[in-house]
Design a protein around this motif. Structure first.
Motif, PDB file in Angstrom:
ATOM      1  N   UNK A 103      43.041  38.693  30.591  1.00  0.00           N
ATOM      2  CA  UNK A 103      41.796  39.376  31.358  1.00  0.00           C
ATOM      3  C   UNK A 103      42.568  40.184  32.484  1.00  0.00           C
ATOM      4  N   UNK A 104      43.135  39.337  33.452  1.00  0.00           N
ATOM      5  CA  UNK A 104      43.643  39.873  34.450  1.00  0.00           C
ATOM      6  C   UNK A 104      44.406  41.203  34.153  1.00  0.00           C
ATOM      7  N   UNK A 105      45.374  41.238  33.196  1.00  0.00           N
ATOM      8  CA  UNK A 105      46.358  42.167  32.987  1.00  0.00           C
ATOM      9  C   UNK A 105      45.461  43.464  32.438  1.00  0.00           C
ATOM     10  N   UNK A 106      44.609  43.111  31.549  1.00  0.00           N
ATOM     11  CA  UNK A 106      43.662  44.363  31.010  1.00  0.00           C
ATOM     12  C   UNK A 106      43.042  44.918  32.204  1.00  0.00           C
ATOM     13  N   UNK A 107      42.367  44.182  33.137  1.00  0.00           N
ATOM     14  CA  UNK A 107      41.756  44.816  34.174  1.00  0.00           C
ATOM     15  C   UNK A 107      42.693  45.797  35.152  1.00  0.00           C
ATOM     16  N   UNK A 108      43.804  44.903  35.335  1.00  0.00           N
ATOM     17  CA  UNK A 108      44.871  45.493  36.351  1.00  0.00           C
ATOM     18  C   UNK A 108      45.256  46.999  35.501  1.00  0.00           C
ATOM     19  N   UNK A 109      45.442  47.154  34.281  1.00  0.00           N
ATOM     20  CA  UNK A 109      45.581  48.186  33.394  1.00  0.00           C
ATOM     21  C   UNK A 109      44.562  49.326  33.612  1.00  0.00           C
ATOM     22  N   UNK A 110      43.445  48.903  33.366  1.00  0.00           N
ATOM     23  CA  UNK A 110      42.432  49.728  33.606  1.00  0.00           C
ATOM     24  C   UNK A 110      42.170  50.422  34.916  1.00  0.00           C
ATOM     25  N   UNK A 111      42.214  49.609  35.983  1.00  0.00           N
ATOM     26  CA  UNK A 111      42.474  50.033  37.215  1.00  0.00           C
ATOM     27  C   UNK A 111      43.332  51.019  37.657  1.00  0.00           C
ATOM     28  N   UNK A 112      44.594  50.526  37.144  1.00  0.00           N
ATOM     29  CA  UNK A 112      45.711  51.534  37.436  1.00  0.00           C
ATOM     30  C   UNK A 112      45.625  52.863  36.650  1.00  0.00           C
ATOM     31  N   UNK A 113      45.131  52.931  35.536  1.00  0.00           N
ATOM     32  CA  UNK A 113      44.955  54.129  34.943  1.00  0.00           C
ATOM     33  C   UNK A 113      43.787  55.012  35.569  1.00  0.00           C
ATOM     34  N   UNK A 114      42.956  54.362  35.806  1.00  0.00           N
ATOM     35  CA  UNK A 114      41.763  55.231  36.898  1.00  0.00           C
ATOM     36  C   UNK A 114      42.268  55.736  38.061  1.00  0.00           C
ATOM     37  N   UNK A 115      42.752  54.941  38.882  1.00  0.00           N
ATOM     38  CA  UNK A 115      43.526  55.146  40.054  1.00  0.00           C
ATOM     39  C   UNK A 115      44.692  56.312  39.913  1.00  0.00           C
ATOM     40  N   UNK A 116      45.345  56.401  38.749  1.00  0.00           N
ATOM     41  CA  UNK A 116      46.628  57.234  38.633  1.00  0.00           C
ATOM     42  C   UNK A 116      45.589  58.595  38.217  1.00  0.00           C
ATOM     43  N   UNK A 117      44.731  58.661  37.591  1.00  0.00           N
ATOM     44  CA  UNK A 117      43.908  60.034  37.235  1.00  0.00           C
ATOM     45  C   UNK A 117      43.012  60.259  38.254  1.00  0.00           C
ATOM     46  N   UNK A 118      42.460  59.565  38.978  1.00  0.00           N
ATOM     47  CA  UNK A 118      41.198  59.923  39.945  1.00  0.00           C
ATOM     48  C   UNK A 118      41.395  60.039  41.524  1.00  0.00           C
ATOM     49  N   UNK A 119      42.186  59.139  41.633  1.00  0.00           N
ATOM     50  CA  UNK A 119      42.358  58.929  43.274  1.00  0.00           C
ATOM     51  C   UNK A 119      43.338  60.055  43.654  1.00  0.00           C
ATOM     52  N   UNK A 120      43.086  60.463  45.099  1.00  0.00           N
ATOM     53  CA  UNK A 120      41.898  60.034  45.901  1.00  0.00           C
ATOM     54  C   UNK A 120      40.577  60.759  45.570  1.00  0.00           C
ATOM     55  N   UNK A 121      39.543  60.180  45.704  1.00  0.00           N
ATOM     56  CA  UNK A 121      38.145  60.760  45.482  1.00  0.00           C
ATOM     57  C   UNK A 121      37.212  60.920  46.459  1.00  0.00           C
ATOM     58  N   UNK A 122      36.593  61.933  46.767  1.00  0.00           N
ATOM     59  CA  UNK A 122      35.545  61.909  47.844  1.00  0.00           C
ATOM     60  C   UNK A 122      36.204  61.759  49.453  1.00  0.00           C
ATOM     61  N   UNK A 123      37.473  62.199  49.547  1.00  0.00           N
ATOM     62  CA  UNK A 123      37.650  61.805  50.822  1.00  0.00           C
ATOM     63  C   UNK A 123      37.771  63.381  51.922  1.00  0.00           C
ATOM     64  N   UNK A 124      37.604  64.333  51.244  1.00  0.00           N
ATOM     65  CA  UNK A 124      37.671  65.662  51.655  1.00  0.00           C
ATOM     66  C   UNK A 124      36.897  65.860  53.049  1.00  0.00           C
ATOM     67  N   UNK A 125      35.793  65.241  53.093  1.00  0.00           N
ATOM     68  CA  UNK A 125      34.810  65.319  54.531  1.00  0.00           C
ATOM     69  C   UNK A 125      35.102  64.142  55.159  1.00  0.00           C
ATOM     70  N   UNK A 126      35.708  63.337  54.946  1.00  0.00           N
ATOM     71  CA  UNK A 126      35.975  62.002  55.816  1.00  0.00           C
ATOM     72  C   UNK A 126      37.392  61.562  56.136  1.00  0.00           C
ATOM     73  N   UNK A 127      38.285  62.689  55.811  1.00  0.00           N
ATOM     74  CA  UNK A 127      39.622  62.460  56.344  1.00  0.00           C
ATOM     75  C   UNK A 127      40.227  63.743  56.685  1.00  0.00           C
ATOM     76  N   UNK A 128      41.194  63.868  57.612  1.00  0.00           N
ATOM     77  CA  UNK A 128      41.987  65.034  57.977  1.00  0.00           C
ATOM     78  C   UNK A 128      43.361  64.997  57.276  1.00  0.00           C
ATOM     79  N   UNK A 129      43.243  64.209  56.325  1.00  0.00           N
ATOM     80  CA  UNK A 129      44.637  64.279  55.643  1.00  0.00           C
ATOM     81  C   UNK A 129      44.684  65.672  54.519  1.00  0.00           C
ATOM     82  N   UNK A 130      45.915  66.219  55.080  1.00  0.00           N
ATOM     83  CA  UNK A 130      45.971  67.665  54.161  1.00  0.00           C
ATOM     84  C   UNK A 130      45.889  67.110  52.768  1.00  0.00           C
ATOM     85  N   UNK A 131      45.381  68.378  51.880  1.00  0.00           N
ATOM     86  CA  UNK A 131      45.539  67.954  50.223  1.00  0.00           C
ATOM     87  C   UNK A 131      46.671  67.836  49.800  1.00  0.00           C
ATOM     88  N   UNK A 132      47.702  68.510  50.536  1.00  0.00           N
ATOM     89  CA  UNK A 132      49.156  68.464  49.988  1.00  0.00           C
ATOM     90  C   UNK A 132      49.579  67.037  49.778  1.00  0.00           C
TER      91      UNK A 132
END
Length: 182
Positions: A103-132
């Motif tokens: 169960x831990x492996x499955x949840x870790x794999x799902x989390x990793x997949x989502x993070x690899x595809x969608x991170x970072x998300x919604x930080x544009x107006x909350x961070x001064x980190x350049x998009x590059x």
């Protein structure tokens, strides 16, 4: 509106005491609201975890969520009070979760997949980190999730998945990947 009202009153008090302060009341109020949200979430979660005997898991959930969220971003609730109630309940519930190794492996794999595809998300107006640098944030977020493949914490597996789900942006019923170059 409770947290927002308290933070506004504190900000106005600061501005009265230090009228030449370079920050405006709205800026001070926003910063204070963030601090109050975090403070209330931590205090309420710890108090409940002491009563339920799940302090170790609750602290692990608080820390794991905060660390991953710093690098990956994610959805924010509309009000401070809503955030406090939802997040405290979430951390409390997660502190009770127990999974086997698979169960831990499955949840870790799902989390990793989502993070690899969608991170970072919604930080544009909350961070001064350049998009590059967003690719670096994605890589750091991925490494944080991968850390749990070795640690094998059921608490971290669940909290990382919840945080990874908060990265999703829905448009027309489908998840939308934001291009870091947009």
């Amino acid at each position: 509106m409770i947290i927002e009202g308290i933070s506004k009153r504190i900000a106005e008090g600061i501005k009265r005491q230090v009228p030449d302060h370079k920050s405006s009341v709205p800026v001070l109020s926003h910063a204070i609201a963030i601090i109050l949200n975090v403070l209330f979430i931590v205090v309420f979660t710890l108090v409940i975890s002491i009563l339920t005997g799940n302090v170790k898991q609750a602290v692990l959930a608080l820390m794991g969520f905060a660390i991953l969220r710093q690098f990956s971003g994610g959805y924010h609730l509309k009000t401070g009070a809503g955030c406090i109630a939802f997040t405290t309940a979430l951390f409390t519930l997660v502190s009770f979760v127990d999974l086997d190794t698979a169960g831990v492996h499955i949840l870790n794999a799902l989390s990793l997949l989502l993070v690899m595809v969608f991170a970072p998300s919604r930080i544009e107006r909350q961070s001064r980190i350049p998009k590059k640098h967003y690719v670096k944030l994605r890589m750091i977020s991925s490494v944080i999730v991968m850390f749990n493949f070795g640690l094998q914490s059921p608490t971290l597996a669940v909290i990382f998945l919840v945080q990874a789900i908060s990265l999703l942006r829905w448009k027309g019923g489908q998840a939308h990947v934001m291009d870091p170059q947009d």
